[in-house]
Write a protein that holds these residues in place. Structure first.
Motif, mmCIF file in Angstrom:
data_model
loop_
_atom_site.group_PDB
_atom_site.id
_atom_site.type_symbol
_atom_site.label_atom_id
_atom_site.label_comp_id
_atom_site.label_asym_id
_atom_site.label_seq_id
_atom_site.Cartn_x
_atom_site.Cartn_y
_atom_site.Cartn_z
ATOM 1 N N VAL A 1 5.020 10.196 4.852
ATOM 2 C CA VAL A 1 3.677 10.151 4.283
ATOM 3 C C VAL A 1 2.899 11.402 4.667
ATOM 4 O O VAL A 1 2.138 11.961 3.881
ATOM 5 N N GLY A 2 3.095 11.878 5.910
ATOM 6 C CA GLY A 2 2.414 13.085 6.363
ATOM 7 C C GLY A 2 2.809 14.299 5.558
ATOM 8 O O GLY A 2 1.967 15.131 5.203
ATOM 9 N N GLU A 3 4.112 14.420 5.239
ATOM 10 C CA GLU A 3 4.576 15.550 4.444
ATOM 11 C C GLU A 3 4.083 15.460 3.003
ATOM 12 O O GLU A 3 3.734 16.470 2.386
ATOM 13 N N VAL A 4 4.038 14.255 2.475
ATOM 14 C CA VAL A 4 3.569 14.055 1.109
ATOM 15 C C VAL A 4 2.061 14.293 1.010
ATOM 16 O O VAL A 4 1.549 14.715 -0.033
ATOM 17 N N GLY A 5 1.334 14.007 2.102
ATOM 18 C CA GLY A 5 -0.104 14.238 2.104
ATOM 19 C C GLY A 5 -0.911 13.124 1.483
ATOM 20 O O GLY A 5 -2.058 13.332 1.066
ATOM 21 N N LEU A 6 -0.335 11.928 1.404
ATOM 22 C CA LEU A 6 -1.011 10.781 0.799
ATOM 23 C C LEU A 6 -0.950 9.586 1.741
ATOM 24 O O LEU A 6 0.022 9.415 2.479
ATOM 25 N N GLY A 7 -1.980 8.774 1.717
ATOM 26 C CA GLY A 7 -1.936 7.486 2.382
ATOM 27 C C GLY A 7 -1.814 6.391 1.339
ATOM 28 O O GLY A 7 -1.967 6.646 0.142
ATOM 29 N N ALA A 8 -1.524 5.180 1.771
ATOM 30 C CA ALA A 8 -1.382 4.078 0.817
ATOM 31 C C ALA A 8 -1.643 2.755 1.525
ATOM 32 O O ALA A 8 -1.564 2.663 2.752
ATOM 33 N N ASP A 9 -1.943 1.746 0.735
ATOM 34 C CA ASP A 9 -2.059 0.407 1.304
ATOM 35 C C ASP A 9 -1.750 -0.636 0.237
ATOM 36 O O ASP A 9 -1.847 -0.376 -0.966
ATOM 37 N N LEU A 10 -1.333 -1.802 0.712
ATOM 38 C CA LEU A 10 -1.128 -2.982 -0.129
ATOM 39 C C LEU A 10 -2.151 -4.012 0.297
ATOM 40 O O LEU A 10 -2.216 -4.377 1.479
ATOM 41 N N VAL A 11 -2.964 -4.462 -0.646
ATOM 42 C CA VAL A 11 -4.042 -5.410 -0.351
ATOM 43 C C VAL A 11 -3.804 -6.693 -1.132
ATOM 44 O O VAL A 11 -3.520 -6.651 -2.341
ATOM 45 N N LYS A 12 -3.930 -7.821 -0.447
ATOM 46 C CA LYS A 12 -3.839 -9.128 -1.083
ATOM 47 C C LYS A 12 -5.138 -9.869 -0.811
ATOM 48 O O LYS A 12 -5.443 -10.224 0.334
ATOM 49 N N LEU A 13 -5.914 -10.071 -1.858
ATOM 50 C CA LEU A 13 -7.207 -10.745 -1.766
ATOM 51 C C LEU A 13 -7.036 -12.181 -2.239
ATOM 52 O O LEU A 13 -6.540 -12.425 -3.345
ATOM 53 N N ASP A 14 -7.447 -13.130 -1.411
ATOM 54 C CA ASP A 14 -7.289 -14.540 -1.762
ATOM 55 C C ASP A 14 -8.239 -14.940 -2.898
ATOM 56 O O ASP A 14 -9.195 -14.230 -3.209
ATOM 57 N N GLY A 15 -7.953 -16.102 -3.496
ATOM 58 C CA GLY A 15 -8.728 -16.566 -4.630
ATOM 59 C C GLY A 15 -10.219 -16.624 -4.346
ATOM 60 O O GLY A 15 -10.645 -17.227 -3.343
ATOM 61 N N ASN A 16 -11.020 -15.989 -5.203
ATOM 62 C CA ASN A 16 -12.490 -15.972 -5.136
ATOM 63 C C ASN A 16 -13.047 -15.270 -3.895
ATOM 64 O O ASN A 16 -14.249 -15.323 -3.636
#
Length: 357
Positions: free
Chosen positions: A219-234
């Motif tokens: 990720v450091g070499e690519v120069g991008l960060g990322a995340d996976l987010v799961k938001l519960d109902g409502n």
């Protein structure tokens, strides 16, 4: 800021009975070129094979569906890494690295690519260079150059250049032999977001896995960060912004919800429903918040810096709580009682807020 921020679906660029390649166009989503960002999806049917290629842009690949095999030839490596991939896997791919993708299963393999295009041929688009096929590197050189470069006679040259008539994606024979994945090759190259430790976990609110150079070194070499987010109902995601001049590029993996974005001069620049399969981009320093629908919402994002820093405007870690009471009273022009009520709320919740009772 007069620019269309509404979420968009991708367009099919090419394909065969082995699968298809889709991408988001800067003409449909202007923030791609403005932010020097690109996004695409690879879908492979059973026995589908994406021919070896390299790109002019660093990317993060996220497996949305299915399982398969990927080959990655890192810079200066004397042998490719052959890895088994499955839903939830994330791979950082520096620009110029040769990759191939193969699906031998009945379930369609779908891989999302998000990346940065400041050094690309076209802002807001990936340009891929295929090694083989009718549009491959071999096909562009004359037979004389191929013969001399690889020390081959003309008959063998013709076989090399002309045999693969497909382009981009082909369908292999049922009994085609492909290299078997090596378990150790995944080390340091792949992080599965479905199995990784959670960075944030709020009951009835949501969960987050953050990718950074510590859990995925490339990720450091690519120069991008990322995340996976799961938001519960409502549940609600706190209004917040990237405070290090990063763009946030979000692909909705599952479910739906409502999103609002507020920009310069307190103007609400986007209020929309976001659904699975859509991509939308939040400009630098703009504030975004989302409320999931009843079935919840899941999204995968890249941020255009490997170690993003976010500021929340609500919750126990809100920037409001760092300001003194007198400053808040003066800024909001409210009584001390209203300021105290405002400060007392959300004293335990961070980032995600469960639905009201």
């Amino acid at each position: 800021m007069e620019i269309d921020l509404s979420p968009k679906l991708p367009n099919k660029l090419y394909g065969s009975d082995g699968g298809s390649y889709l991408a988001w166009s800067p003409s449909d989503l202007p923030m791609l070129s403005k932010g020097n960002i690109a996004a695409s999806k690879l879908s492979l049917e059973k026995n589908g094979f994406s021919l070896p290629s390299y790109s002019d842009s660093p990317k993060i690949a996220y497996v949305l569906q299915g399982s398969g095999t990927a080959g990655i030839a890192l810079h200066q490596a004397d042998k490719e890494k052959v890895i088994a991939i499955q839903k939830g896997d994330t791979i950082a791919i520096p620009f110029g690295v040769v990759t191939w993708w193969h699906n031998k299963e009945d379930i369609e393999l779908v891989v999302l690519f998000l990346g940065e295009t400041s050094k690309a041929h076209k802002s807001g688009e990936f340009t891929d260079f295929f090694l083989t096929g009718s549009n491959g590197i071999f096909a562009g050189f004359s037979s004389e150059f191929v013969a001399r470069a690889w020390d081959l006679d003309q008959e063998k040259v013709q076989a090399l250049v002309k045999s693969q008539t497909g382009s981009g994606i082909v369908k292999l024979r049922q009994n085609a032999k492909m290299p078997n994945p090596i378990k150790e090759d995944r080390n340091g190259l792949v992080l599965n977001c479905e199995e990784a430790p959670l960075d944030i976990n709020i009951k009835n609110g949501g969960r987050v896995v953050v990718l950074n150079p510590r859990n995925l070194p490339l990720v450091g070499e690519v120069g991008l960060g990322a995340d996976l987010v799961k938001l519960d109902g409502n549940a609600m995601c706190s209004p917040g912004f990237s405070c290090d001049s990063a763009y946030q590029v979000t692909y909705v993996v599952r479910g739906s919800g409502r999103a609002q974005v507020v920009g310069v001069d307190g103007q609400r620049v986007l209020e929309t429903t976001v659904k699975a399969g859509c991509l939308f981009i939040v400009p630098r320093f703009f504030v975004v918040s989302k409320i999931a629908g009843g079935e919840g919402m899941e999204w995968f994002s890249i941020i255009t810096t490997p170690d993003p820093v976010f500021t929340n405007l609500a919750g126990s870690n809100s920037v409001w709580k760092a300001l003194s009471p007198q400053v808040l009273e003066a800024s909001l022009d409210v009584s001390p009682e209203i300021e105290q009520l405002f400060r007392s709320k959300r004293s335990a919740d961070t980032t995600f807020f469960p639905p009201p009772n």
